[in-house]
Scaffold this motif. Structure first.
Motif, short mmCIF file in Angstrom:
data_model
loop_
_atom_site.label_atom_id
_atom_site.label_comp_id
_atom_site.label_asym_id
_atom_site.label_seq_id
_atom_site.Cartn_x
_atom_site.Cartn_y
_atom_site.Cartn_z
N GLY A 19 20.38 22.47 16.87
CA GLY A 19 19.07 22.63 17.49
C GLY A 19 18.39 23.91 17.07
O GLY A 19 17.18 23.92 16.79
N SER A 20 19.15 24.99 16.99
CA SER A 20 18.59 26.28 16.58
C SER A 20 18.10 26.23 15.14
O SER A 20 17.00 26.72 14.83
CB SER A 20 19.64 27.38 16.74
N ARG A 21 18.89 25.62 14.27
CA ARG A 21 18.50 25.55 12.85
C ARG A 21 17.26 24.68 12.66
O ARG A 21 16.32 25.07 11.94
CB ARG A 21 19.66 25.00 12.02
N LEU A 22 17.22 23.53 13.31
CA LEU A 22 16.06 22.66 13.15
C LEU A 22 14.80 23.32 13.70
O LEU A 22 13.72 23.24 13.10
CB LEU A 22 16.31 21.32 13.83
N THR A 23 14.93 23.99 14.83
CA THR A 23 13.78 24.70 15.40
C THR A 23 13.27 25.77 14.46
O THR A 23 12.06 25.91 14.25
CB THR A 23 14.16 25.32 16.76
N SER A 24 14.20 26.52 13.86
CA SER A 24 13.79 27.57 12.91
C SER A 24 13.15 26.99 11.66
O SER A 24 12.35 27.65 10.99
CB SER A 24 14.99 28.44 12.53
N GLU A 194 26.96 26.64 9.50
CA GLU A 194 27.15 26.00 8.19
C GLU A 194 27.04 24.48 8.31
O GLU A 194 26.51 23.83 7.39
CB GLU A 194 28.51 26.41 7.62
N ILE A 195 27.52 23.94 9.42
CA ILE A 195 27.36 22.50 9.64
C ILE A 195 25.89 22.18 9.91
O ILE A 195 25.35 21.20 9.41
CB ILE A 195 28.23 22.05 10.83
N ALA A 196 25.25 23.05 10.69
CA ALA A 196 23.83 22.85 11.01
C ALA A 196 22.98 22.86 9.74
O ALA A 196 22.00 22.09 9.64
CB ALA A 196 23.36 23.93 11.98
N ALA A 197 23.32 23.71 8.79
CA ALA A 197 22.55 23.78 7.54
C ALA A 197 22.64 22.46 6.78
O ALA A 197 21.65 22.01 6.19
CB ALA A 197 23.06 24.93 6.68
N ALA A 198 23.82 21.85 6.79
CA ALA A 198 23.98 20.57 6.10
C ALA A 198 23.20 19.47 6.81
O ALA A 198 22.59 18.61 6.15
CB ALA A 198 25.46 20.20 6.04
N VAL A 199 23.19 19.49 8.12
CA VAL A 199 22.40 18.51 8.87
C VAL A 199 20.92 18.66 8.55
O VAL A 199 20.21 17.68 8.29
CB VAL A 199 22.64 18.66 10.39
N TRP A 201 19.57 19.88 5.90
CA TRP A 201 19.30 19.42 4.54
C TRP A 201 19.21 17.89 4.49
O TRP A 201 18.29 17.34 3.88
CB TRP A 201 20.40 19.89 3.59
N LEU A 202 20.14 17.21 5.15
CA LEU A 202 20.13 15.75 5.13
C LEU A 202 18.88 15.17 5.78
O LEU A 202 18.45 14.06 5.43
CB LEU A 202 21.38 15.20 5.82
N LEU A 203 18.29 15.88 6.71
CA LEU A 203 17.06 15.42 7.34
C LEU A 203 15.82 15.75 6.52
O LEU A 203 14.74 15.22 6.78
CB LEU A 203 16.91 16.03 8.74
N SER A 204 15.97 16.62 5.54
CA SER A 204 14.82 17.12 4.80
C SER A 204 14.44 16.20 3.64
O SER A 204 15.22 15.32 3.23
CB SER A 204 15.12 18.52 4.24
N GLU A 205 13.27 16.44 3.09
CA GLU A 205 12.82 15.68 1.93
C GLU A 205 13.69 15.96 0.70
O GLU A 205 13.76 15.13 -0.21
CB GLU A 205 11.36 16.01 1.62
N ASP A 206 14.35 17.10 0.67
CA ASP A 206 15.24 17.41 -0.45
C ASP A 206 16.39 16.42 -0.55
O ASP A 206 17.00 16.28 -1.62
CB ASP A 206 15.80 18.83 -0.31
N ALA A 207 16.71 15.75 0.55
CA ALA A 207 17.80 14.77 0.56
C ALA A 207 17.26 13.35 0.62
O ALA A 207 17.96 12.43 1.05
CB ALA A 207 18.73 15.03 1.74
N SER A 208 16.04 13.15 0.16
CA SER A 208 15.40 11.83 0.29
C SER A 208 16.13 10.73 -0.47
O SER A 208 15.94 9.54 -0.18
CB SER A 208 13.94 11.91 -0.19
N TRP A 209 16.96 11.09 -1.44
CA TRP A 209 17.68 10.09 -2.23
C TRP A 209 19.15 10.01 -1.83
O TRP A 209 19.98 9.47 -2.55
CB TRP A 209 17.53 10.41 -3.72
N VAL A 210 19.47 10.53 -0.65
CA VAL A 210 20.83 10.46 -0.12
C VAL A 210 20.81 9.53 1.09
O VAL A 210 20.09 9.77 2.05
CB VAL A 210 21.34 11.85 0.31
#
Length: 233
Positions: A19-24, A194-199, A201-210
């Motif tokens: 939650g903290s990472r997504l908010t930031s 570190e887990i939050a950072a991966a989450v 990324w997976l929600l971001s457009e950078d991971a659109s092909w994953v």
């Protein structure tokens, strides 16, 4: 306009970090957890539908809740099996299905991330029920991705190694924590951020092909253990 995410398990150690990472990162995050939402009860889909209605829908769903019991497989405790599978897998299925229904009805793309575990593919004494629940979760990830990829909906999982969050719900003996750390490829335990950072990324457009994947985030622990027997001198 900021994207919005529904975060289940928002008060847990990983949930707070996510939650903290997504908010930031600029997301609007709506959290749901005990006591308002009990994932062990058959109310998950209706609760998600209510939150979708209250907030005008969500762009993402994160399922970060789970139980981590330790019990010998020979005990055959069916009640434990049912509870762990319900919280760790059935609730993700119910929440994901409702998320998908609303996205499709609104013609809106979406992304889901479930918190799985390396235990889904790696045996360890005492974790049979937990491992079964995470293997089921990984199967759901693939199913959601396969059936709704053409609707613009992605579903992935992160598979953390052990992260000591000091959970009161899932207490772990200190001896276990120290043993995992001693066996770690990286010589340390993972951190919630570190887990939050991966989450994120997976929600971001950078991971659109994953899509449909469970991504290990374990410092390399899934490849082996430095304390395994060796004939090297």
């Amino acid at each position: 306009m900021a994207k919005s995410a529904l975060l289940l398990g928002s008060r847990g150690g990983l949930g707070r970090a996510i939650g903290s990472r997504l908010t930031s990162d600029g997301w609007t995050v709506v959290g749901a957890d005990l006591p308002e939402l009990d994932l062990a009860r058959p109310q998950v889909a209706s609760a998600v539908a209510r939150l979708q209605s209250e907030h005008g829908g969500f762009d993402a769903l994160v399922h970060a809740a789970g139980l981590y019991p330790a019990a010998p497989v020979s005990n055959g405790d069916e009640d434990l099996f049912d509870r762990v599978l319900t919280v760790n897998a059935r609730s993700a299925f119910a929440a994901g299905a409702q998320f998908v229904r609303e996205c499709v009805a609104a013609g809106r793309p979406g992304a889901m991330v479930f918190v799985s575990s390396g235990a889904a593919t790696r045996a360890r004494p005492g974790t049979a029920v937990y491992a079964a629940s995470k293997a089921a979760l990984d199967a759901l990830v693939r199913a959601f991705a396969l059936e709704h990829g053409r609707d613009g909906i992605r579903c992935n999982a992160v598979a953390p190694g052990f992260v000591d969050v000091g959970s009161q719900v899932n207490p772990v003996p200190r001896s276990y924590v120290e043993g995992v750390e001693a066996a770690s490829v990286s010589g340390r335990l993972g951190r919630p951020d570190e887990i939050a950072a991966a989450v994120a990324w997976l929600l971001s457009e950078d991971a659109s092909w994953v899509n449909g994947r469970s991504v290990p985030v374990d410092g390399g622990d899934g490849i082996g253990s430095v304390t395994a027997p060796s004939w090297l001198s």
